[in-house]
Write a protein that holds these residues in place. Structure first.
Motif, PDB file in Angstrom:
ATOM      1  N   ASP A  18     -27.303  15.576  11.506  1.00  0.00           N
ATOM      2  CA  ASP A  18     -28.736  15.263  11.575  1.00  0.00           C
ATOM      3  C   ASP A  18     -29.375  15.861  12.827  1.00  0.00           C
ATOM      4  O   ASP A  18     -30.564  16.172  12.838  1.00  0.00           O
ATOM      5  CB  ASP A  18     -28.907  13.736  11.572  1.00  0.00           C
ATOM      6  CG  ASP A  18     -30.333  13.300  11.286  1.00  0.00           C
ATOM      7  OD1 ASP A  18     -31.204  14.157  11.132  1.00  0.00           O
ATOM      8  OD2 ASP A  18     -30.571  12.078  11.242  1.00  0.00           O
ATOM      9  N   HIS A 209     -31.212   3.341  11.243  1.00  0.00           N
ATOM     10  CA  HIS A 209     -31.317   4.783  11.535  1.00  0.00           C
ATOM     11  C   HIS A 209     -32.742   5.078  12.019  1.00  0.00           C
ATOM     12  O   HIS A 209     -33.649   5.271  11.221  1.00  0.00           O
ATOM     13  CB  HIS A 209     -30.978   5.589  10.277  1.00  0.00           C
ATOM     14  CG  HIS A 209     -30.875   7.058  10.517  1.00  0.00           C
ATOM     15  ND1 HIS A 209     -29.696   7.758  10.355  1.00  0.00           N
ATOM     16  CD2 HIS A 209     -31.786   7.973  10.924  1.00  0.00           C
ATOM     17  CE1 HIS A 209     -29.892   9.037  10.642  1.00  0.00           C
ATOM     18  NE2 HIS A 209     -31.166   9.195  10.986  1.00  0.00           N
ATOM     19  N   HIS A 211     -35.560   7.081  14.642  1.00  0.00           N
ATOM     20  CA  HIS A 211     -35.917   8.233  15.462  1.00  0.00           C
ATOM     21  C   HIS A 211     -36.798   7.726  16.604  1.00  0.00           C
ATOM     22  O   HIS A 211     -37.579   6.788  16.423  1.00  0.00           O
ATOM     23  CB  HIS A 211     -36.644   9.284  14.623  1.00  0.00           C
ATOM     24  CG  HIS A 211     -35.717  10.015  13.700  1.00  0.00           C
ATOM     25  ND1 HIS A 211     -35.969  11.274  13.229  1.00  0.00           N
ATOM     26  CD2 HIS A 211     -34.519   9.671  13.180  1.00  0.00           C
ATOM     27  CE1 HIS A 211     -34.969  11.675  12.452  1.00  0.00           C
ATOM     28  NE2 HIS A 211     -34.084  10.716  12.398  1.00  0.00           N
ATOM     29  N   ASN A 251     -33.577  11.916  16.707  1.00  0.00           N
ATOM     30  CA  ASN A 251     -32.791  10.708  16.504  1.00  0.00           C
ATOM     31  C   ASN A 251     -32.693   9.953  17.834  1.00  0.00           C
ATOM     32  O   ASN A 251     -32.703  10.552  18.906  1.00  0.00           O
ATOM     33  CB  ASN A 251     -31.377  11.097  16.056  1.00  0.00           C
ATOM     34  CG  ASN A 251     -31.361  11.676  14.661  1.00  0.00           C
ATOM     35  OD1 ASN A 251     -31.419  10.951  13.679  1.00  0.00           O
ATOM     36  ND2 ASN A 251     -31.293  12.989  14.566  1.00  0.00           N
TER      37      ASN A 251
HETATM   38 MG    MG Z   1     -32.093  11.054  11.601  1.00  0.00          MG
END
Ligand code: MG
Length: 307
Positions: A18, A209, A211, A251
């Motif tokens: 990612d 998850h 960011h 992220n």
């Molecule tokens: Mg991500």
């Protein structure tokens, strides 16, 4: 004082996939493998290594087979990879990937723009891969993106998030990771969406998850932990920002997640100084500054340790 927090948290490193997928510079295969070796050496045990997607669609992942062949195989280390369809799954299976990842979006317009499929078509594609995984006894998990907002549609109805999470779990995935794709979530919203989900599913079936695009990732993760979730996905250095804006937050940074968890008395199995060393190594290899605040705060101390 841990309150309701879990005693340990699984931190899943997604930087090699990612993160690197969204970096402007395409990394050489050898550097990707060295990055993964260093991440494992810091104590991380779940690494999202690559994606078996079409190389023309995502050029940074064109070496998925070569990366997989060179992964340092150690007991207890799980390597996962994104697989968009059964063809990608066949490649990942042949490459010895431990855990498959299917993915789809809550938002119709994001789904069309990202993978040229409607949400229903994307769910059907996930179902095909999950069925193949089950037949082979391969673990499989899922990403559901644009949970807290879509760059095209704006607000996302939480009821749709709940319904699609349930649909993915019904297929047989081990967990659904709730992707804050463009980093728009705020803690109150996270509490609301997770509350609705936890009426239907168990906390261990969900992954956090986030960011850090707007600086809210750590606060959002804390809300998730307080609600009983214990799987967090993050990328070393905060990699995975916009390829056209070097240093932009992508992220949430793994080292900042570990710092949060250790400060709360939650175990991770990760050696934070070693992990920070990986961040410094990335900066030395790429010549670019990572977005992680913790890395920059600790850099001079770390460099004094090694000199
Ligand atoms: Mg991500």
């Amino acid at each position: 004082m841990r309150g309701e927090l879990p005693a340990t948290v699984r931190v899943v490193e997604v930087g090699p996939r990612d993160g690197l997928q969204n970096e402007a510079r395409i990394w050489p295969t050898a550097d990707k493998v060295e990055l993964i070796r260093r991440l494992v050496d810091s104590g991380l045990r779940e690494i999202e290594a690559t994606a078996f997607v079409h190389p023309k669609v995502i050029p940074p992942m064109a070496d998925a087979d070569a990366v997989s062949a060179a992964l340092p195989r150690l007991p207890g280390v799980i390597y996962s990879a994104l697989v968009p369809n059964t063809r990608g799954y066949a490649r990942a299976l042949a490459a010895g990937i431990d855990e498959m990842i299917v993915f789809m979006s809550v938002s119709e317009s994001h789904s069309r723009s990202n993978i040229n499929k409607t949400v229903a078509e994307a769910l059907a594609a996930c179902a095909e891969v999950v069925q193949a995984c089950k037949a082979d006894g391969k673990p499989v998990r899922a990403y559901l993106s644009t949970i807290y907002g879509c760059p095209y549609e704006g607000d996302i109805a939480p009821a749709r998030v709940v319904a699609l999470t349930q649909s993915l779990l019904d297929l047989g995935v081990s967990r659904v990771s709730l992707g804050d794709t463009t980093g728009v979530a705020t803690p109150g919203q996270v509490r609301d969406v997770l509350g609705r989900l936890l009426d239907r599913v168990a906390p261990q079936q969900l992954g956090l998850h986030f960011h850090d695009t707007r600086g809210m990732a750590i606060a959002n993760i804390l809300v998730g932990l307080e609600m009983g979730l214990s799987i967090v996905e993050s990328a070393i250095g905060g990699m995975g920002g916009c390829p056209y804006a070097p240093g932009a937050s992508g992220n949430v940074a793994t080292e900042e997640v570990i710092h949060l968890l250790h400060g709360l008395g939650v175990g991770t199995g990760v050696d934070l100084d070693r992990l920070l060393g990986v961040g410094l190594w990335i900066e030395s290899v790429t010549g670019q500054s990572l977005s992680s605040k913790l890395l920059h705060a600790e850099a001079s101390r770390l460099l004094s340790l090694v000199t």
